[in-house]
Each structure stands twice: as C-alpha cells, then as structure tokens.
Write a protein that holds these residues in place. Sequence first.
Motif, mmCIF file in Angstrom:
data_model
loop_
_atom_site.group_PDB
_atom_site.id
_atom_site.type_symbol
_atom_site.label_atom_id
_atom_site.label_comp_id
_atom_site.label_asym_id
_atom_site.label_seq_id
_atom_site.Cartn_x
_atom_site.Cartn_y
_atom_site.Cartn_z
ATOM 1 N N MET A 1 0.842 -1.183 0.000
ATOM 2 C CA MET A 1 0.000 0.000 0.000
ATOM 3 C C MET A 1 0.888 1.248 0.000
ATOM 4 O O MET A 1 1.794 1.358 0.817
ATOM 5 N N ARG A 2 0.615 2.162 -0.904
ATOM 6 C CA ARG A 2 1.410 3.389 -0.977
ATOM 7 C C ARG A 2 0.655 4.533 -0.323
ATOM 8 O O ARG A 2 -0.513 4.756 -0.618
ATOM 9 N N LEU A 3 1.328 5.254 0.548
ATOM 10 C CA LEU A 3 0.710 6.299 1.347
ATOM 11 C C LEU A 3 1.464 7.603 1.182
ATOM 12 O O LEU A 3 2.700 7.610 1.174
ATOM 13 N N LEU A 16 6.186 8.952 12.245
ATOM 14 C CA LEU A 16 5.173 8.265 11.452
ATOM 15 C C LEU A 16 5.778 7.532 10.261
ATOM 16 O O LEU A 16 5.318 6.449 9.900
ATOM 17 N N GLN A 17 6.794 8.115 9.644
ATOM 18 C CA GLN A 17 7.396 7.443 8.489
ATOM 19 C C GLN A 17 7.967 6.092 8.900
ATOM 20 O O GLN A 17 7.771 5.084 8.208
ATOM 21 N N GLN A 18 8.657 6.046 10.038
ATOM 22 C CA GLN A 18 9.208 4.773 10.499
ATOM 23 C C GLN A 18 8.102 3.806 10.897
ATOM 24 O O GLN A 18 8.124 2.630 10.514
ATOM 25 N N VAL A 27 5.882 4.821 2.085
ATOM 26 C CA VAL A 27 5.514 6.170 2.508
ATOM 27 C C VAL A 27 6.303 7.234 1.756
ATOM 28 O O VAL A 27 7.533 7.192 1.705
ATOM 29 N N ASP A 28 5.581 8.186 1.175
ATOM 30 C CA ASP A 28 6.167 9.408 0.652
ATOM 31 C C ASP A 28 5.795 10.535 1.594
ATOM 32 O O ASP A 28 4.655 10.602 2.081
ATOM 33 N N VAL A 180 10.377 0.506 -2.914
ATOM 34 C CA VAL A 180 10.200 -0.205 -1.639
ATOM 35 C C VAL A 180 10.873 0.532 -0.486
ATOM 36 O O VAL A 180 10.317 0.634 0.607
ATOM 37 N N TRP A 181 12.065 1.058 -0.731
ATOM 38 C CA TRP A 181 12.780 1.761 0.329
ATOM 39 C C TRP A 181 12.792 3.277 0.142
ATOM 40 O O TRP A 181 13.318 3.994 0.982
#
Length: 225
Positions: A1-3, A16-18, A27-28, A180-181
Amino acid sequence: MRLLMVEDEHDIQSFLQQALSEAGYTVDVAPDGRAAENFAKTNNYDILIVDLGLPDQDGITLITRLRQLGVLAPVLILSARRSVDDRVRGLEQGGDDYLTKPFALAELLARLRNLLKRNAPQGSELTKLRVQDLELDLLRREASRSGQVLQLTPQEFVLLEYLCRNAGRVVTRSMILDKVWGMRIQPDTNVVDVHIYRLRGKVDTNGQSPLIRTLRGVGYVLQDR
C-alpha cells in the motif's frame, strides 16, 4: 500500500514514516502543499494523511485541490484543531476521517485500515493480488502460497507486493530501492539481494516451482506463468 503523508512537523514526520513503514506501507513525505501536489501528479496512492496546518496553505485547500486533480484515495486528516466546527468542515470538504493531535499510533493505524476497507468496492479484487498460487491480502497484510500462510516481515511483504504488481516484468535493484525503500539507503547496498534471498526462502519452498527468478546483472522477476 502506498501512502502520502503531508506533514510539516519534523518529529511527527520521522516518527510516522518509520512506524508506517514498519506496518507495511510505502511512505512518501511532503512537508507542504506544493510538494504534495507534485507527488500526487506523478504517483498513485492508496491513502493519504494530511495535516491542516501546513506552512504554504491550509490543509482543506490542499484536499480540495487534490480532489480536483483526480485523487480519489481516502484522506485521513491529522490536526491539532479539535473543535467540532473544524472536524465537520474537514469532513465536508473532502476528508474521509479526522484524528486530532496528540494521537495514539494504534488508533491511527486502525483508522487507516478501516478507511482502506471502507473504500474498497464490495467484491473487488483490488484488495488482493494473485500470481499463480501466490495470494496477497493487502488489507490484512497477509501472504499465502497454495493456501499456506507465509511468515513475512513487513518489509518482505512490501517487497513481495511490488514484485506481484509487476509480475512477469523485470524490476531492477534501483527500481526496488526507489519503490520499496524510497531510496533512503545507498544504491550500492546489498539490502535488496539480502531481502530477495530471505523472501525466496519463504515463497519458494517445499518443492514448489520457483516464482522469484534472478536475472544476473539485470534484476528480478516474479514469474506469472
């Protein structure tokens, strides 16, 4: 899932990113409305987190603009504004849920899961990916092969999801690092190779036909037939 997370407070960004990455999200992070619009124009997101107190514009204005750009993904508003009027305005202007600061991480994650489930069309297969006998449940963050649940780490699940979404196509190490990273690590690292090795040990086991193939010097492909 991309957020996509639109948040200008550095401490909340990092936390939150971690946490979201560990929960299996790609996460972007956008620190303001302009950056968020640029992200939205070039990427497709499953869900968004938007703070209302952005440095260049109000978060409500940003949500309205993103809807005009065709962004249909559910939006979780994150804000220190606690009044009923603020919450109602946020929900009426395009937000799908509203969480006030300070917040509990468990509640935020639960609200994200509920939004994803609520916005998935009934009977839709968009919440599941299938490649041969491999199946990914994107809501439960669960993978199985031939009906047997695979014990994957959150990062392994994200990697396998990316391979499934590109089944039959070769993906390079650079592509994997980016998607992915988020290219948050050095491009010459062996982290991709290590994760592919561990993932293959869980996916291609018990005499099953190998799904993950390495093309030496090129990249990897998840075989779709």
